[in-house]
Write a protein that holds these residues in place. Sequence first.
Motif, PDB file in Angstrom:
ATOM      1  N   GLU A  31       0.799  -1.080  -0.207  1.00 34.56           N
ATOM      2  CA  GLU A  31       0.095   0.031   0.092  1.00 34.56           C
ATOM      3  C   GLU A  31       0.838   1.211  -0.151  1.00 34.56           C
ATOM      4  N   ASN A  32       2.151   1.223   0.905  1.00 36.13           N
ATOM      5  CA  ASN A  32       2.930   2.506   0.811  1.00 36.13           C
ATOM      6  C   ASN A  32       3.369   2.494  -0.672  1.00 36.13           C
ATOM      7  N   GLN A  33       3.902   1.509  -1.296  1.00 33.10           N
ATOM      8  CA  GLN A  33       4.515   1.542  -2.583  1.00 33.10           C
ATOM      9  C   GLN A  33       3.416   2.203  -3.816  1.00 33.10           C
ATOM     10  N   LEU A  34       2.403   1.768  -3.558  1.00 31.43           N
ATOM     11  CA  LEU A  34       1.106   2.292  -4.469  1.00 31.43           C
ATOM     12  C   LEU A  34       0.894   3.690  -4.340  1.00 31.43           C
ATOM     13  N   ALA A  35       0.862   3.986  -2.953  1.00 31.81           N
ATOM     14  CA  ALA A  35       0.558   5.270  -2.341  1.00 31.81           C
ATOM     15  C   ALA A  35       1.795   6.282  -2.881  1.00 31.81           C
ATOM     16  N   GLU A  36       2.893   5.873  -3.061  1.00 34.19           N
ATOM     17  CA  GLU A  36       3.803   6.669  -3.501  1.00 34.19           C
ATOM     18  C   GLU A  36       4.078   6.718  -4.978  1.00 34.19           C
ATOM     19  N   SER A  41      -2.685   9.086  -0.575  1.00 35.78           N
ATOM     20  CA  SER A  41      -2.590   8.744   0.795  1.00 35.78           C
ATOM     21  C   SER A  41      -2.669   7.107   0.749  1.00 35.78           C
ATOM     22  N   ARG A  42      -2.080   6.484   1.811  1.00 39.43           N
ATOM     23  CA  ARG A  42      -2.039   5.242   1.857  1.00 39.43           C
ATOM     24  C   ARG A  42      -3.540   4.670   2.156  1.00 39.43           C
ATOM     25  N   MET A  43      -4.293   5.435   2.798  1.00 40.73           N
ATOM     26  CA  MET A  43      -5.733   4.951   3.094  1.00 40.73           C
ATOM     27  C   MET A  43      -6.353   4.716   1.674  1.00 40.73           C
ATOM     28  N   THR A  44      -6.010   5.744   0.508  1.00 37.55           N
ATOM     29  CA  THR A  44      -6.656   5.495  -0.748  1.00 37.55           C
ATOM     30  C   THR A  44      -6.095   4.469  -1.614  1.00 37.55           C
ATOM     31  N   ALA A  45      -4.821   3.990  -1.331  1.00 36.60           N
ATOM     32  CA  ALA A  45      -4.433   2.808  -1.927  1.00 36.60           C
ATOM     33  C   ALA A  45      -4.989   1.585  -1.224  1.00 36.60           C
TER      34      ALA A  45
END
Length: 234
Positions: A31-36, A41-45
């Motif tokens: 999720e962190n990688q997708l958010a970046e 935001s991580r919430m969106t990912a």
Amino acid sequence: MATPKFEEIKQYILAQIESGDWAEDSRVPSENQLAELFNCSRMTARRAVTELTESGVLERSQGLGTFVAGLKSQSSMMAIRNIADEIKDRGHGYSVQQVLLTQTVATGAIAIALGLEEGSQVYQSVLVHCEQGTPLQIEERFVNPKLVPDYLAQDFTQQTPHEYLSMVAPLTEAKHTIEAKMADVAQLALLGIAATEPCLQISRRTWSRQGVVSFARLVHPGSRFRLGGHLTFS
């Protein structure tokens, strides 16, 4: 209108799977990688990953990450969803063949399932639901005409029986049984499978506030379908 970020992420993941770049059981970015990657935001990912997990495209493994799910189509054991929506949520093409739509006489088992007297008139439909052009499910449904009088006037190539019945007789209760079976000759032809392939049959009764609405038999080839669920214990 701009596409929401979580939808962009879902489309990206689906495109990687469809292209074959991410094969079955491949680990997907965190999720962190997708958010970046998508500058969100991580919430969106997390929303994107969660929705694809719930639709059976991805699988989460505690402590290990998220992976591309097996290629068999998967449905929840507990939820009752529209099959067209399930297939589309996986990013796949949905199509349907309407085989039969008629009035018939309720035999013993059908009459009991619908709570009617044997010999009563009922409505019957048979459809073949396809994913990517391949038959995934035969839906044979018997409907109580007293509760759904306009059933035979519908075009189920435009909306599924589930969609129509949800509008005219909203679901309040359902019971189902699941069993392995061998397809009969007619089912073999509709599904395009060998006589040796086992199938999974879900038999389901649904109620509205007025009584039993329908009884359906849903037959799936074993090689193209699986059931799954997630339970949380306190």
